[in-house]
Design a protein around this motif. Structure first.
Motif, short mmCIF file in Angstrom:
data_model
loop_
_atom_site.label_atom_id
_atom_site.label_comp_id
_atom_site.label_asym_id
_atom_site.label_seq_id
_atom_site.Cartn_x
_atom_site.Cartn_y
_atom_site.Cartn_z
N TYR A 86 0.83 -1.23 0.00
CA TYR A 86 0.00 0.00 0.00
C TYR A 86 0.85 1.27 0.00
O TYR A 86 0.57 2.22 0.73
CB TYR A 86 -0.93 0.03 1.21
CG TYR A 86 -1.77 -1.20 1.40
CD1 TYR A 86 -2.68 -1.60 0.43
CD2 TYR A 86 -1.65 -1.98 2.54
CE1 TYR A 86 -3.45 -2.73 0.60
CE2 TYR A 86 -2.42 -3.12 2.72
CZ TYR A 86 -3.31 -3.49 1.75
OH TYR A 86 -4.06 -4.61 1.93
N ALA A 134 -6.58 4.05 1.80
CA ALA A 134 -7.63 3.08 2.10
C ALA A 134 -8.91 3.79 2.55
O ALA A 134 -9.98 3.19 2.57
CB ALA A 134 -7.16 2.13 3.19
N THR A 148 -1.50 3.76 -1.87
CA THR A 148 -2.94 3.52 -1.85
C THR A 148 -3.57 4.12 -0.61
O THR A 148 -3.15 3.83 0.50
CB THR A 148 -3.20 1.99 -1.90
OG1 THR A 148 -2.77 1.53 -3.18
CG2 THR A 148 -4.67 1.68 -1.73
N PRO A 184 -9.19 -6.35 0.09
CA PRO A 184 -8.37 -6.06 -1.09
C PRO A 184 -8.50 -7.15 -2.15
O PRO A 184 -8.96 -8.25 -1.85
CB PRO A 184 -6.94 -6.05 -0.54
CG PRO A 184 -7.03 -6.18 0.93
CD PRO A 184 -8.38 -6.69 1.27
#
Ligand code: CMC
Length: 428
Positions: free
Chosen positions: A46, A51, A49, A410
């Protein structure tokens, strides 16, 4: 006009909305990409990314900025105390005098834990790491308060779980230590403030009075504040992910404690002291260890150095370094590993390997030195981190719940065997 990002795949264009945060951070919202194109995005670890959106903590790793609910960490560490910061993180604003009083009083009144908890504690072998005990006992709170398992609890009921957790974690943490050294546990004292009470439970003996040193209380408050939240790190993401399955606050935080235990995360503060001790025992040659850290064939890493998001300096490390100096001076401690720590820091900050990779001391490089100075044993360091991080975990769990976030799940890119037929055992 809303902004879009254009993604071109196999000659076809897809428009993905751009989301902007209050500090002008920009993100491409790819939630509909797979439905539209069949593609997912891949981002191991991540690294790029987001979340979630979150209104709790702002962190700018390039500029070394950390703010809780907008307030700079430097101001909070200097002017506030841990309980006030906990309120701020969880409820979003600084409390009034009355709100703070009520919040502190409620926490004080819930510090006792069920006596059966001691029986569970007694069942752990003396080889147990206190983080394992902490995680297990926090999870076991679900057994004492089964109503916490109801995902549809009212705000009032959730508030009570929050108070219980904040109150009982310090008792459980101190008891796990007392148990590990075979000493009788101390019961909490309601007349003491949060940090003093914790120190009393950790260090008092039934045989003599324990005098609480304000220098130590002050240092502890600072350390806990500095650790109180750090946006979507490994343990916090764990708390949110587990909580997104409607798991209770206690089980979500218990999972967060396990994540924090890892030496690449909260376990680093213990690893730093062990590393400094090892360097001392090996003659104190810090240069040798700098070379080892640079050698790609050597698994050794300089613990307490580097950070996934801070690529300039860790603002918490700056505050803590100063606090370490103050505490050691006030307590009159001359710790030889501090000299090694300073030499290592100096050598690393001037070495192209560390400079090029933007590797700076992180919060854990100095926190262990303070913990050691105030008498906290090494294997309790990560427990101290957990104590500090708890308000952040709670705030993030609460935000996730209030935002009604969907279950975290995910995707992956499968790289295993394609379909094949089962082979009976005699033919393998
Ligand atoms: N010593 C030596 N080399 C390092 C170190 C280190 N401590 N940290 C990173 N590097 C190197 C790494 O080998 C890599 O080199 P190259 O590009 O040549 O392959 C480069 O720096 C980038 O490192 P990375 O591992 O890709 O960075 P990351 O963002 O994945 O990892 C980290 C961040 C904190 C896990 C890592 O820096 C580390 O292992 N540090 C030591 C453990 C530590 O102190 N952790 C506490 C973090 S602060 C508390 C918290 O918030 O959890």
């Amino acid at each position: 006009m809303s902004e879009f990002a254009e993604i071109i795949l196999e000659g076809k264009s897809y428009q993905m909305p751009v989301v902007e945060g209050s500090e002008n951070e920009k993100a491409i919202d790819i939630a509909s990409l797979r439905a539209q194109s069949g593609y997912i995005t891949l981002d191991s670890g991540y690294k790029n990314t987001g979340a979630t959106t979150s209104a709790i903590t702002f962190l700018d790793g390039e500029q070394g900025i950390l703010r809780y609910r907008g307030y700079p960490i430097e101001q909070l560490a200097e002017k506030s105390n841990f309980i006030e910061v906990a309120y701020l993180l969880i409820y979003g604003s600084l409390p009034t005098e009355q709100e703070l009083q009520d919040f502190s009083d409620r926490i004080r009144r819930h510090t006792l834990v069920n006596e059966d908890m001691r029986k569970i504690l007694d069942g752990f072998p003396s080889t147990s790491h206190p983080m394992g005990i902490l995680s297990a006992l926090i999870s076991s709170l679900t057994a004492f308060y089964p109503e916490s398992l109801n995902p549809n609890q009212s705000q009032e009921e959730v508030d009570l779980s929050i108070i219980r957790l904040l109150a009982k974690i310090s008792t459980i943490a101190a008891w796990s230590y007392k148990n590990s050294i075979g000493h009788p546990v101390n019961y909490p004292k309601n007349k003491l403030d949060y940090c003093s009470n914790f120190l009393h439970m950790m260090f008092a003996y039934p045989t003599e009075d324990y005098e609480i040193n304000p220098v130590v209380v002050d240092a502890l408050n600072k350390l806990l504040i500095l650790h109180a939240d750090h946006e979507q790190n490994c343990s916090t993401s764990t708390v949110r992910l587990v909580g997104s399955a409607n798991a209770s606050l206690y089980s979500s935080v218990s999972a967060g404690i396990s994540a924090l235990w890892g030496p690449l995360h909260g376990g680093a503060n213990q690893a730093v002291i062990e590393m400094l001790e090892a360097i001392k025992a090996d003659g104190g040659d810090s240069k040798k260890y700098i070379e080892k850290a640079k050698d790609k064939d050597d698994p050794f890493r300089l613990m307490g150095f580097g950070h996934r998001v801070y690529k300039n300096f860790d603002p918490r490390a700056k505050i803590i370094k100063k606090a370490a100096d103050e505490v050691l001076t006030a307590l009159g401690i001359n710790d030889p590993i501090l000299t090694i720590a300073k030499e290592l820091e100096e050598a690393a900050l001037n070495d192209p390997y560390f400079v090029e990779r933007k590797l700076y001391p992180n919060v854990d490089f100095y926190s262990g030195i303070i913990y050691r100075a105030i008498g906290i044993p090494t294997d309790m360091f990560t427990v101290m981190f957990a104590l500090g991080r708890l308000p952040g975990w709670i705030a993030q769990w609460k935000e996730m719940r209030e935002n009604k976030e969907p279950i975290g799940r995910p995707r992956q890119v499968y790289t295993g065997a394609t379909e094949r037929d089962y082979v009976s055992i005699e033919k393998r």
